[in-house]
Write a protein that holds these residues in place. Structure first.
Motif, mmCIF file in Angstrom:
data_model
loop_
_atom_site.group_PDB
_atom_site.id
_atom_site.type_symbol
_atom_site.label_atom_id
_atom_site.label_comp_id
_atom_site.label_asym_id
_atom_site.label_seq_id
_atom_site.Cartn_x
_atom_site.Cartn_y
_atom_site.Cartn_z
ATOM 1 N N TYR A 58 0.810 -1.216 0.000
ATOM 2 C CA TYR A 58 0.000 0.000 0.000
ATOM 3 C C TYR A 58 0.847 1.273 0.000
ATOM 4 O O TYR A 58 0.465 2.293 -0.583
ATOM 5 C CB TYR A 58 -0.894 0.048 1.234
ATOM 6 C CG TYR A 58 -2.115 -0.827 1.232
ATOM 7 C CD1 TYR A 58 -3.003 -0.857 0.158
ATOM 8 C CD2 TYR A 58 -2.422 -1.612 2.353
ATOM 9 C CE1 TYR A 58 -4.148 -1.647 0.193
ATOM 10 C CE2 TYR A 58 -3.573 -2.390 2.404
ATOM 11 C CZ TYR A 58 -4.430 -2.405 1.325
ATOM 12 O OH TYR A 58 -5.568 -3.175 1.356
ATOM 13 N N TYR A 64 1.275 2.523 -6.300
ATOM 14 C CA TYR A 64 0.181 3.497 -6.374
ATOM 15 C C TYR A 64 -0.049 3.931 -7.821
ATOM 16 O O TYR A 64 -1.190 4.029 -8.290
ATOM 17 C CB TYR A 64 0.538 4.694 -5.499
ATOM 18 C CG TYR A 64 -0.527 5.757 -5.359
ATOM 19 C CD1 TYR A 64 -1.878 5.439 -5.257
ATOM 20 C CD2 TYR A 64 -0.160 7.093 -5.283
ATOM 21 C CE1 TYR A 64 -2.838 6.423 -5.093
ATOM 22 C CE2 TYR A 64 -1.115 8.092 -5.123
ATOM 23 C CZ TYR A 64 -2.447 7.746 -5.023
ATOM 24 O OH TYR A 64 -3.394 8.738 -4.866
ATOM 25 N N GLU A 67 -1.393 0.892 -9.907
ATOM 26 C CA GLU A 67 -2.695 0.388 -9.490
ATOM 27 C C GLU A 67 -3.818 0.591 -10.517
ATOM 28 O O GLU A 67 -4.500 -0.379 -10.876
ATOM 29 C CB GLU A 67 -3.081 1.009 -8.135
ATOM 30 C CG GLU A 67 -4.493 0.699 -7.661
ATOM 31 C CD GLU A 67 -4.705 -0.745 -7.241
ATOM 32 O OE1 GLU A 67 -5.862 -1.120 -6.997
ATOM 33 O OE2 GLU A 67 -3.703 -1.511 -7.186
ATOM 34 N N PHE A 118 -4.565 3.721 -0.305
ATOM 35 C CA PHE A 118 -3.471 4.216 -1.144
ATOM 36 C C PHE A 118 -3.353 5.737 -1.020
ATOM 37 O O PHE A 118 -2.262 6.278 -0.820
ATOM 38 C CB PHE A 118 -3.718 3.845 -2.607
ATOM 39 C CG PHE A 118 -3.010 2.600 -3.073
ATOM 40 C CD1 PHE A 118 -1.637 2.467 -2.944
ATOM 41 C CD2 PHE A 118 -3.714 1.560 -3.668
ATOM 42 C CE1 PHE A 118 -0.967 1.330 -3.391
ATOM 43 C CE2 PHE A 118 -3.061 0.423 -4.126
ATOM 44 C CZ PHE A 118 -1.695 0.301 -3.980
ATOM 45 N N GLN A 122 -0.213 7.711 0.461
ATOM 46 C CA GLN A 122 0.589 8.358 -0.572
ATOM 47 C C GLN A 122 0.392 9.877 -0.618
ATOM 48 O O GLN A 122 1.356 10.616 -0.809
ATOM 49 C CB GLN A 122 0.236 7.776 -1.943
ATOM 50 C CG GLN A 122 0.471 6.286 -2.076
ATOM 51 C CD GLN A 122 1.938 5.914 -2.053
ATOM 52 O OE1 GLN A 122 2.782 6.707 -2.419
ATOM 53 N NE2 GLN A 122 2.239 4.721 -1.604
#
Length: 222
Positions: A58, A64, A67, A118, A122
């Protein structure tokens, strides 16, 4: 993100993000360049199907970015291919994130919560490295705190984490995201740099998906 880079923390920026480059032309991937063949095949867990595993974290900025590409790809899979994610645990706080993944998976809520997790790690700089912090964050997303805590501390989730770690070792996962195909091949955006040129991670993601499709065709014998 490579295993050794986890010590640098979650704030690292994605390598090459924002640099433009033409989308890589479709071509047959080359072993040792765009993918690697495992010396010892890993048993799969999808009889009669082609198994595709994405190893991720994650908190990985590269995961990220990858994804949305791999999720869009997964929505269009043919009937003979199965796809699932495997959360790695390269260090203590990542182990906590791994347990969060499998607790949510046990509750049938992981896919729903994933975009927010995420983004929290992030974009918002959250740590989410304790069960309470996770439960507080997940509550507004419709995750019952008590059910989450129970799943988080359950034997079933502990067993899933152990299985994920065994898979990571069997596939010799040293960085994420990495994708494994049918226990025989591994590929990753990091393998798709062109002559060490810095290209955007979006381009690397698209090239990785092309390689995945080619390896699936190879498994089928086409």
């Amino acid at each position: 993100m490579k295993r050794r880079e986890f010590a640098a923390g979650m704030g690292a920026s994605a390598l090459g993000l924002g640099l433009s480059a033409p989308v890589l032309a479709q071509r047959q991937p080359v072993e040792g360049q765009q993918f690697k063949r495992l010396a010892t095949p890993v048993p799969t867990n999808a009889p009669g199907k082609i198994e595709v595993l994405e190893f991720f974290w994650y908190g990985c900025p590269h995961c990220y970015i990858f994804e949305p590409y791999i999720e869009d790809w997964a929505k269009k899979l043919p009937a003979d291919v199965v796809f699932r994610k495997v959360h790695v645990a390269f260090r203590a706080n990542v182990k906590q994130h791994q347990k969060m993944f499998y607790a949510l998976d046990a509750l049938g809520l992981e896919a729903r919560a994933r975009p927010a997790i995420f983004a929290g790690l992030q974009s918002q700089g959250l740590a989410l490295d304790t069960p309470k912090a996770m439960a507080d964050f997940l509550g507004p997303l419709g995750v019952d705190p008590q059910k989450f805590q129970s799943a988080f501390n359950s034997f079933g989730v502990a067993a899933k984490c152990q299985q994920a770690e065994r898979l990571s070792e069997a596939y010799r996962i040293e960085g994420v995201p990495t994708v494994a195909i049918q226990g025989r091949f591994v590929t990753a955006p990091s393998l798709h740099q062109i002559q060490q040129q810095r290209v955007s991670e979006q381009v690397l993601a698209q090239s990785t998906l092309q390689t995945m499709d080619a390896l699936i065709r190879q498994v089928r014998g086409k």
